[in-house]
Design a protein around this motif. Sequence first.
Motif, mmCIF file in Angstrom:
data_model
loop_
_atom_site.group_PDB
_atom_site.id
_atom_site.type_symbol
_atom_site.label_atom_id
_atom_site.label_comp_id
_atom_site.label_asym_id
_atom_site.label_seq_id
_atom_site.Cartn_x
_atom_site.Cartn_y
_atom_site.Cartn_z
ATOM 1 N N MET A 1 6.420 110.513 43.368
ATOM 2 C CA MET A 1 5.723 111.573 42.619
ATOM 3 C C MET A 1 5.850 111.295 41.126
ATOM 4 N N THR A 2 4.714 111.245 40.436
ATOM 5 C CA THR A 2 4.687 110.947 39.011
ATOM 6 C C THR A 2 4.253 112.176 38.236
ATOM 7 N N ARG A 3 5.076 112.611 37.285
ATOM 8 C CA ARG A 3 4.741 113.782 36.479
ATOM 9 C C ARG A 3 4.169 113.350 35.135
ATOM 10 N N GLY A 4 3.126 114.025 34.723
ATOM 11 C CA GLY A 4 2.572 113.857 33.401
ATOM 12 C C GLY A 4 2.286 115.229 32.823
ATOM 13 N N VAL A 5 2.092 115.278 31.518
ATOM 14 C CA VAL A 5 1.714 116.523 30.850
ATOM 15 C C VAL A 5 0.509 116.242 29.964
ATOM 16 N N LEU A 6 -0.533 116.981 30.200
ATOM 17 C CA LEU A 6 -1.744 116.892 29.393
ATOM 18 C C LEU A 6 -1.687 118.013 28.362
ATOM 19 N N PHE A 7 -1.890 117.693 27.070
ATOM 20 C CA PHE A 7 -1.710 118.725 26.056
ATOM 21 C C PHE A 7 -2.747 118.618 24.948
ATOM 22 N N ASP A 8 -2.847 119.701 24.175
ATOM 23 C CA ASP A 8 -3.781 119.757 23.055
ATOM 24 C C ASP A 8 -3.213 120.691 22.000
ATOM 25 N N THR A 9 -3.581 120.449 20.754
ATOM 26 C CA THR A 9 -3.176 121.322 19.657
ATOM 27 C C THR A 9 -4.394 121.749 18.857
ATOM 28 N N GLU A 10 -4.292 122.894 18.212
ATOM 29 C CA GLU A 10 -5.224 123.293 17.156
ATOM 30 C C GLU A 10 -4.407 123.451 15.883
ATOM 31 N N VAL B 1 -0.740 125.462 20.640
ATOM 32 C CA VAL B 1 -0.418 124.314 21.476
ATOM 33 C C VAL B 1 -0.489 124.758 22.926
ATOM 34 N N ALA B 2 -1.102 123.906 23.750
ATOM 35 C CA ALA B 2 -1.206 124.174 25.185
ATOM 36 C C ALA B 2 -0.898 122.894 25.934
ATOM 37 N N ALA B 3 -0.311 123.029 27.107
ATOM 38 C CA ALA B 3 0.034 121.867 27.921
ATOM 39 C C ALA B 3 -0.088 122.229 29.392
ATOM 40 N N LEU B 4 -0.591 121.290 30.189
ATOM 41 C CA LEU B 4 -0.732 121.469 31.635
ATOM 42 C C LEU B 4 0.069 120.385 32.344
ATOM 43 N N GLU B 5 0.783 120.782 33.375
ATOM 44 C CA GLU B 5 1.533 119.816 34.179
ATOM 45 C C GLU B 5 0.600 119.093 35.143
ATOM 46 N N LEU B 6 0.788 117.766 35.247
ATOM 47 C CA LEU B 6 0.075 116.945 36.215
ATOM 48 C C LEU B 6 1.090 116.304 37.150
ATOM 49 N N ILE B 7 0.777 116.294 38.426
ATOM 50 C CA ILE B 7 1.556 115.532 39.392
ATOM 51 C C ILE B 7 0.608 114.542 40.049
ATOM 52 N N ASN B 8 0.933 113.251 39.950
ATOM 53 C CA ASN B 8 0.024 112.209 40.433
ATOM 54 C C ASN B 8 -1.366 112.358 39.819
ATOM 55 N N ASP B 9 -1.392 112.689 38.517
ATOM 56 C CA ASP B 9 -2.605 112.813 37.706
ATOM 57 C C ASP B 9 -3.454 114.025 38.057
ATOM 58 N N LEU B 10 -2.951 114.953 38.853
ATOM 59 C CA LEU B 10 -3.700 116.148 39.206
ATOM 60 C C LEU B 10 -2.953 117.395 38.745
ATOM 61 N N PRO B 11 -3.665 118.370 38.126
ATOM 62 C CA PRO B 11 -2.998 119.581 37.632
ATOM 63 C C PRO B 11 -2.385 120.408 38.753
ATOM 64 N N THR B 12 -1.200 120.949 38.490
ATOM 65 C CA THR B 12 -0.512 121.777 39.474
ATOM 66 C C THR B 12 -0.705 123.269 39.210
ATOM 67 N N GLY B 13 -1.187 123.631 38.029
ATOM 68 C CA GLY B 13 -1.304 125.032 37.648
ATOM 69 C C GLY B 13 -0.207 125.485 36.708
ATOM 70 N N LYS B 14 0.911 124.752 36.615
ATOM 71 C CA LYS B 14 1.975 125.101 35.673
ATOM 72 C C LYS B 14 1.535 124.727 34.265
ATOM 73 N N HIS B 15 1.739 125.647 33.328
ATOM 74 C CA HIS B 15 1.278 125.357 31.977
ATOM 75 C C HIS B 15 2.139 126.053 30.931
ATOM 76 N N PHE B 16 2.027 125.562 29.708
ATOM 77 C CA PHE B 16 2.664 126.148 28.535
ATOM 78 C C PHE B 16 1.563 126.477 27.537
ATOM 79 N N HIS B 17 1.685 127.637 26.867
ATOM 80 C CA HIS B 17 0.695 127.993 25.850
ATOM 81 C C HIS B 17 1.338 128.894 24.815
ATOM 82 N N ALA B 18 1.047 128.628 23.546
ATOM 83 C CA ALA B 18 1.569 129.484 22.483
ATOM 84 C C ALA B 18 0.639 129.463 21.280
#
Length: 225
Positions: free
Chosen positions: A1-10, A25-42
């Motif tokens: 299982m490979t974890r990645g985080v896709l993110f963006d800033t304004e 700033v927002a970030a989405l968790e990816l597992i095996n390059d697919l989003p899991t629904g877990k995210h960070f936003h502020a």
Amino acid sequence: MTRGVLFDTETTGLNPLNGDRVIEVAALELINDLPTGKHFHALIDPQRDVPPDASRVHGFTNSDLIGKPLFADVAAQLAAFLADSRLIAHNAAFDFAFLDMEFARAGLPVLARDRMIDSLALAKTRFPGMPNSLDALCRRFSIDLSARTTHNALLDCKLLAEVYVELTGGRQRGLSLAAHDARGPVTVYLHTGPRTPHPIMPAQAELTAHAAFLARIKDPVWLLP
């Protein structure tokens, strides 16, 4: 299982060295390059003005950010969410530069460049000489852009997640709805593991039927001398 985080800033502008700051700033968790629904936003109070030109891009004004946490208040939580995962962003050098500046101000380590994956670079490799902005890629992959009236880090992450799926192998996924936040649901892509080839192996009865069908064809071209 490979974890990645896709993110963006304004941000308040284009250059952290000129005093521009992160406002979202927002970030989405990816597992095996697919989003899991877990995210960070502020949303973040940048402790400075938001120029009108920047507001026209992302839609945020000074009044939207007054009373929001400072970056230092959310830095540890964001760093924990990013963890040691691969970090994916569109035009990633821009976002890395701003987060490096903000993390340094907060006394936290900057982001290692060997973690960086730039979806813009991936798109340019796949579509050389073509427009490869997020909007252009969404249109190319028939991804709904109707909600994108301004740049917005969380929305851009959701759109880029769909683009990234296309850039890395296509939409073999199931859809469900994740928990709502103030800006709408996060799409969840159901998966069971890495995307690996699954060759189709016909049964012997199918091979026999196929051979019988071919035998009925008169003068087949594959048997011509």
